[in-house]
Write a protein that holds these residues in place. Structure first.
Motif, PDB file in Angstrom:
ATOM      1  N   CYS A 246       0.818  -1.276  -0.030  1.00 34.64           N
ATOM      2  CA  CYS A 246      -0.103   0.060   0.106  1.00 34.64           C
ATOM      3  C   CYS A 246       0.728   1.086   0.098  1.00 34.64           C
ATOM      4  O   CYS A 246       0.243   2.219  -0.413  1.00 34.64           O
ATOM      5  CB  CYS A 246      -1.070  -0.143   1.160  1.00 34.64           C
ATOM      6  SG  CYS A 246      -2.116  -1.257   1.305  1.00 34.64           S
ATOM      7  N   LEU A 314      -9.087   2.766   1.975  1.00 34.58           N
ATOM      8  CA  LEU A 314      -7.898   2.937   1.278  1.00 34.58           C
ATOM      9  C   LEU A 314      -8.406   3.061  -0.187  1.00 34.58           C
ATOM     10  O   LEU A 314      -9.167   2.500  -0.780  1.00 34.58           O
ATOM     11  CB  LEU A 314      -7.026   1.420   1.410  1.00 34.58           C
ATOM     12  CG  LEU A 314      -5.974   1.316   0.657  1.00 34.58           C
ATOM     13  CD1 LEU A 314      -4.901   2.340   1.245  1.00 34.58           C
ATOM     14  CD2 LEU A 314      -5.409  -0.244   0.577  1.00 34.58           C
ATOM     15  N   ARG A 362      -2.251  -1.820  -4.273  1.00 36.73           N
ATOM     16  CA  ARG A 362      -3.234  -1.660  -3.388  1.00 36.73           C
ATOM     17  C   ARG A 362      -4.471  -2.644  -3.470  1.00 36.73           C
ATOM     18  O   ARG A 362      -4.897  -3.189  -2.504  1.00 36.73           O
ATOM     19  CB  ARG A 362      -3.543  -0.305  -3.049  1.00 36.73           C
ATOM     20  CG  ARG A 362      -2.524   0.815  -2.793  1.00 36.73           C
ATOM     21  CD  ARG A 362      -3.120   1.840  -2.274  1.00 36.73           C
ATOM     22  NE  ARG A 362      -2.494   2.777  -1.568  1.00 36.73           N
ATOM     23  CZ  ARG A 362      -2.382   3.944  -1.030  1.00 36.73           C
ATOM     24  NH1 ARG A 362      -3.830   4.566  -1.552  1.00 36.73           N
ATOM     25  NH2 ARG A 362      -1.628   4.859  -0.494  1.00 36.73           N
TER      26      ARG A 362
END
Length: 389
Positions: A246, A314, A362
């Motif tokens: 990430c 996210l 991600r």
């Protein structure tokens, strides 16, 4: 509040007008009078981004510079030298105006959702499928994560069949970065070690990379509109505190850029990209995602509006409406046409842009998070993983 002068210094972008050792790369549009004619919108754009600035002072200094610029353009041989010196003496008027962010088309109101930390790094490392290089702040994958990563790359390319694939340079001159009004502190400077090497950044697949090939371009009347291109591969940023899929400084991304003649057409392009990316992540990869319009304080300097597709806080993909902010700075135009018996005359202008950036690493991290929580990935991914062994 962010002090205005810390936002950017545009000396590379405006190298032709400020002198010094900066390399002349691009000729940005320096007639910015229309920006200051929209004072209320400009103040909203600054306040929304938490930027403190004396707009009237910047406006006054810019108009002083522009007055000299107009005289310099039409000057004869006897006065051009003195006017050029005066132009450079008043350069802050231009530089501060170029540092202004894009005006805001529309901004959201929803707060940033709480980020759920990812557990993929420890899980993959224990399985021997990921090695973390803490010294260089990158990760190395082996085994089935590489298979899934490659599959996502291919599917994202297929998601936009109208976008022409290109392979842009991984490097961008400082002038390109300034044209996008990106904070250079977030990028990796690159040099060959010599003292005369121009300031360059390693950017990889990014907005800087995908727009640079069109620097100083004028599209003709025979082009099919909108013009759209895409690229996929490694993208680079400066180091972050955490090293995983990430936040690694080298991450796999998919980038797509649309260029249109019409600002009205951007709405449809943005909506279509939101639907395509959201549906792919939700239905194709079975990730629980939400689309959120960003608040003004979350917008990048080049964005007039932006949406993110998020999974548990996210950001997996970002859809940016840019308008003609970047094209005016990189000098990317379309030509006009004269009137005929069958059509009216069309004026030329600067292209309107939409940019979509999707973070493949991600997405992979969130797929692994789901796996850790007992949720199986889609069947076609399981089948692809089995074939890889």
């Amino acid at each position: 509040m962010i002090p205005y002068r810390q936002l950017a210094r545009m000396s590379h972008l405006a190298a032709r007008f400020v002198g010094g050792a900066d390399v002349h790369v691009v000729d940005p549009l320096v007639d910015l009078r229309n920006v200051f004619e929209q004072t209320d919108q400009l103040k909203i754009a600054l306040e929304s981004r938490n930027v403190t600035l004396d707009v009237e002072k910047v406006k006054s200094e810019y108009h002083e510079w522009f007055e000299v610029y107009q005289k310099w353009k039409s000057a004869d041989k006897e006065t051009v030298s003195s006017l050029k010196k005066e132009l450079r003496a008043k350069k802050d008027g231009l530089l501060n105006a170029l540092a202004l962010p894009n005006l805001i088309h529309h901004a959201g109101k929803k707060q940033t959702p709480l980020l759920k930390p990812s557990k993929h790094a420890q899980y993959l490392a224990q399985q021997g499928l990921m090695r973390i290089d803490k010294q260089n702040h990158v990760v190395h994958l082996v085994g089935y994560p590489v298979v899934v990563q490659k599959m996502i790359r291919e599917q994202l390319v297929d998601l936009f069949p109208g976008c022409q694939p290109i392979s842009p340079s991984y490097f961008a001159r400082a002038a390109i970065v300034e044209a996008l009004n990106i904070d250079k502190a977030t990028l990796l400077p690159f040099t060959d070690g010599s003292s005369h090497f121009p300031l360059t950044y390693l950017v990889g697949n990014s907005l800087a990379a995908i727009t640079a090939p069109f620097l100083k371009t004028e599209f003709g009347t025979k082009n099919e509109w909108p013009i759209s291109v895409q690229c996929t591969g490694a993208s680079y940023t400066e180091k972050k505190n955490q090293v995983d899929l990430c936040n690694s400084r080298q991450r796999m991304k998919h980038c797509a850029l649309w260029m249109s003649k019409s600002a009205e057409e951007l709405e449809g392009i943005v909506n279509d990209a939101n639907v395509r990316v959201g549906a792919y992540l939700d239905e194709g990869l079975e990730l629980e995602v939400k689309v959120r319009e960003l608040r003004g304080s979350e917008l990048k300097n080049y964005e007039s509006q932006a949406f993110v597709v998020e999974n548990r806080g996210l950001t997996l993909s970002r859809i940016s409406r840019i308008g003609d902010y970047v094209s005016k700075r990189l000098n990317i135009q379309y030509s006009g046409s004269t009137a005929t018996e069958k059509s009216e005359a069309v004026e030329g202008g600067f292209v309107q842009m939409v940019y979509v950036e999707t973070d493949i690493d991600r997405i992979l991290a969130r797929l692994v998070d789901d796996l850790i929580e007992g949720k199986e990935p889609p069947k076609y991914i399981r089948d692809a993983i089995k074939k890889s062994f």
